[in-house]
Scaffold this motif. Structure first.
Motif, PDB file in Angstrom:
ATOM      1  N   ALA A 138      57.980  52.805  30.469  1.00  0.00           N
ATOM      2  CA  ALA A 138      58.363  52.361  31.817  1.00  0.00           C
ATOM      3  C   ALA A 138      57.443  51.264  32.370  1.00  0.00           C
ATOM      4  N   THR A 139      56.335  50.999  31.711  1.00  0.00           N
ATOM      5  CA  THR A 139      55.376  49.988  32.184  1.00  0.00           C
ATOM      6  C   THR A 139      55.990  48.600  32.063  1.00  0.00           C
ATOM      7  N   ARG A 140      55.877  47.843  33.144  1.00  0.00           N
ATOM      8  CA  ARG A 140      56.294  46.435  33.103  1.00  0.00           C
ATOM      9  C   ARG A 140      55.080  45.647  32.617  1.00  0.00           C
ATOM     10  N   LEU A 141      55.149  45.179  31.386  1.00  0.00           N
ATOM     11  CA  LEU A 141      54.019  44.506  30.762  1.00  0.00           C
ATOM     12  C   LEU A 141      54.094  43.000  30.941  1.00  0.00           C
ATOM     13  N   SER A 142      52.958  42.419  31.232  1.00  0.00           N
ATOM     14  CA  SER A 142      52.835  40.983  31.399  1.00  0.00           C
ATOM     15  C   SER A 142      52.188  40.403  30.133  1.00  0.00           C
ATOM     16  N   PRO A 143      52.588  39.206  29.724  1.00  0.00           N
ATOM     17  CA  PRO A 143      51.978  38.617  28.538  1.00  0.00           C
ATOM     18  C   PRO A 143      50.540  38.116  28.782  1.00  0.00           C
ATOM     19  N   GLN A 144      50.122  38.106  30.037  1.00  0.00           N
ATOM     20  CA  GLN A 144      48.780  37.622  30.362  1.00  0.00           C
ATOM     21  C   GLN A 144      48.187  38.433  31.513  1.00  0.00           C
ATOM     22  N   VAL A 145      46.873  38.250  31.715  1.00  0.00           N
ATOM     23  CA  VAL A 145      46.183  38.920  32.818  1.00  0.00           C
ATOM     24  C   VAL A 145      46.470  38.141  34.093  1.00  0.00           C
ATOM     25  N   THR A 146      47.029  38.833  35.095  1.00  0.00           N
ATOM     26  CA  THR A 146      47.352  38.196  36.376  1.00  0.00           C
ATOM     27  C   THR A 146      46.860  39.099  37.506  1.00  0.00           C
ATOM     28  N   PHE A 147      45.659  38.839  37.983  1.00  0.00           N
ATOM     29  CA  PHE A 147      45.062  39.670  39.026  1.00  0.00           C
ATOM     30  C   PHE A 147      45.904  39.661  40.299  1.00  0.00           C
ATOM     31  N   SER A 148      46.328  38.481  40.750  1.00  0.00           N
ATOM     32  CA  SER A 148      47.052  38.398  42.022  1.00  0.00           C
ATOM     33  C   SER A 148      48.405  39.099  41.950  1.00  0.00           C
ATOM     34  N   VAL A 149      49.117  38.970  40.841  1.00  0.00           N
ATOM     35  CA  VAL A 149      50.419  39.626  40.713  1.00  0.00           C
ATOM     36  C   VAL A 149      50.228  41.142  40.667  1.00  0.00           C
ATOM     37  N   ALA A 150      49.216  41.610  39.940  1.00  0.00           N
ATOM     38  CA  ALA A 150      48.956  43.051  39.868  1.00  0.00           C
ATOM     39  C   ALA A 150      48.625  43.609  41.251  1.00  0.00           C
ATOM     40  N   PHE A 151      47.831  42.871  42.033  1.00  0.00           N
ATOM     41  CA  PHE A 151      47.504  43.318  43.383  1.00  0.00           C
ATOM     42  C   PHE A 151      48.770  43.400  44.237  1.00  0.00           C
ATOM     43  N   PRO A 158      40.150  52.166  40.341  1.00  0.00           N
ATOM     44  CA  PRO A 158      41.190  51.995  41.360  1.00  0.00           C
ATOM     45  C   PRO A 158      40.542  51.663  42.708  1.00  0.00           C
ATOM     46  N   LEU A 159      40.946  50.552  43.299  1.00  0.00           N
ATOM     47  CA  LEU A 159      40.282  50.019  44.490  1.00  0.00           C
ATOM     48  C   LEU A 159      41.179  50.062  45.724  1.00  0.00           C
ATOM     49  N   SER A 160      40.573  50.326  46.872  1.00  0.00           N
ATOM     50  CA  SER A 160      41.338  50.380  48.118  1.00  0.00           C
ATOM     51  C   SER A 160      41.785  48.977  48.526  1.00  0.00           C
ATOM     52  N   PRO A 161      42.969  48.861  49.133  1.00  0.00           N
ATOM     53  CA  PRO A 161      43.469  47.554  49.573  1.00  0.00           C
ATOM     54  C   PRO A 161      42.514  46.871  50.557  1.00  0.00           C
ATOM     55  N   HIS A 162      41.924  47.641  51.478  1.00  0.00           N
ATOM     56  CA  HIS A 162      41.003  47.064  52.464  1.00  0.00           C
ATOM     57  C   HIS A 162      39.795  46.438  51.767  1.00  0.00           C
ATOM     58  N   PHE A 163      39.205  47.148  50.839  1.00  0.00           N
ATOM     59  CA  PHE A 163      38.054  46.631  50.087  1.00  0.00           C
ATOM     60  C   PHE A 163      38.458  45.375  49.306  1.00  0.00           C
ATOM     61  N   CYS A 164      39.604  45.420  48.635  1.00  0.00           N
ATOM     62  CA  CYS A 164      40.070  44.264  47.860  1.00  0.00           C
ATOM     63  C   CYS A 164      40.232  43.025  48.735  1.00  0.00           C
ATOM     64  N   ARG A 165      40.932  43.185  49.842  1.00  0.00           N
ATOM     65  CA  ARG A 165      41.174  42.031  50.717  1.00  0.00           C
ATOM     66  C   ARG A 165      39.876  41.444  51.247  1.00  0.00           C
ATOM     67  N   ARG A 166      38.929  42.312  51.617  1.00  0.00           N
ATOM     68  CA  ARG A 166      37.645  41.838  52.138  1.00  0.00           C
ATOM     69  C   ARG A 166      36.908  41.011  51.083  1.00  0.00           C
ATOM     70  N   ILE A 167      36.848  41.499  49.858  1.00  0.00           N
ATOM     71  CA  ILE A 167      36.150  40.788  48.785  1.00  0.00           C
ATOM     72  C   ILE A 167      36.900  39.506  48.418  1.00  0.00           C
ATOM     73  N   GLN A 168      38.222  39.574  48.319  1.00  0.00           N
ATOM     74  CA  GLN A 168      39.017  38.392  47.974  1.00  0.00           C
ATOM     75  C   GLN A 168      38.850  37.286  49.013  1.00  0.00           C
ATOM     76  N   GLN A 169      38.867  37.644  50.287  1.00  0.00           N
ATOM     77  CA  GLN A 169      38.704  36.645  51.345  1.00  0.00           C
ATOM     78  C   GLN A 169      37.296  36.076  51.350  1.00  0.00           C
ATOM     79  N   ARG A 170      36.304  36.934  51.205  1.00  0.00           N
ATOM     80  CA  ARG A 170      34.908  36.483  51.231  1.00  0.00           C
ATOM     81  C   ARG A 170      34.588  35.579  50.053  1.00  0.00           C
ATOM     82  N   ASN A 171      35.090  35.922  48.856  1.00  0.00           N
ATOM     83  CA  ASN A 171      34.735  35.174  47.658  1.00  0.00           C
ATOM     84  C   ASN A 171      35.748  34.110  47.268  1.00  0.00           C
ATOM     85  N   GLY A 172      36.941  34.159  47.856  1.00  0.00           N
ATOM     86  CA  GLY A 172      37.966  33.180  47.524  1.00  0.00           C
ATOM     87  C   GLY A 172      38.511  33.332  46.112  1.00  0.00           C
TER      88      GLY A 172
END
Length: 157
Positions: A45-58, A105-119
């Motif tokens: 049932a896993t939808r597999l991607s041919p490459q690593v895509t951090f933004s799509v996975a998020f 497994p990371l919380s959405p709040h933590f992810c967004r904070r790090i993504q915004q801070r680090n770009g």
């Protein structure tokens, strides 16, 4: 699983004695994933991607009820590769094709904070210098969510 654990342990080894002497929480991102990571499995049932895509996975993790965004390492072509995927319970819902998945497994709040801070789209796997405090101090309370099966360093503890 053993190959991935062994490879990450080798990558972490040069930093381990420095960390043991300094009192840092984790020697490296490899060490953080070994310390906090859990195992995930892909199935039919896993939808597999041919490459690593951090933004799509998020993004996928925000669309699937009960899903979490996971970052860590996969075992691909006989080597560890930094990756992100969407998980539910202990299954990979969306992510790159791999032989093994070990991640935090990371919380959405933590992810967004790090993504915004680090770009960066990647949270832990970006190797951004601003992540050094996370290695020194550990992840903040609430950053890690439940999910996956016990990781290599949590077995027997």
């Amino acid at each position: 699983m053993e190959q991935l654990t062994a490879a990450l342990t080798v990558l972490e080894a040069p930093f381990r004695t420095l960390v043991d002497d300094s009192g840092w929480a984790h020697a490296s991102m490899e060490g953080l994933v070994l310390d906090l990571g859990t195992w995930w499995t892909a199935d039919a049932a896993t939808r597999l991607s041919p490459q690593v895509t951090f933004s799509v996975a998020f993004t996928e993790s925000t669309r699937e009820r009960g899903a979490v965004y996971v970052e860590g390492y996969i075992w691909l072509d006989d080597r560890p590769v930094a990756a992100g995927w969407c998980g539910l319970d202990d299954h990979v819902v969306y992510g790159p094709r791999a032989e093994a998945y070990l991640g935090v497994p990371l919380s959405p709040h933590f992810c967004r904070r790090i993504q915004q801070r680090n770009g960066t789209a990647a949270v832990l796997m970006s190797k951004h210098p601003k992540l050094l405090p996370l290695l020194r101090d550990g992840l903040p309370r609430g950053a890690v969510l439940p999910g996956g099966m016990p990781g290599p360093r949590s077995v027997g503890t």
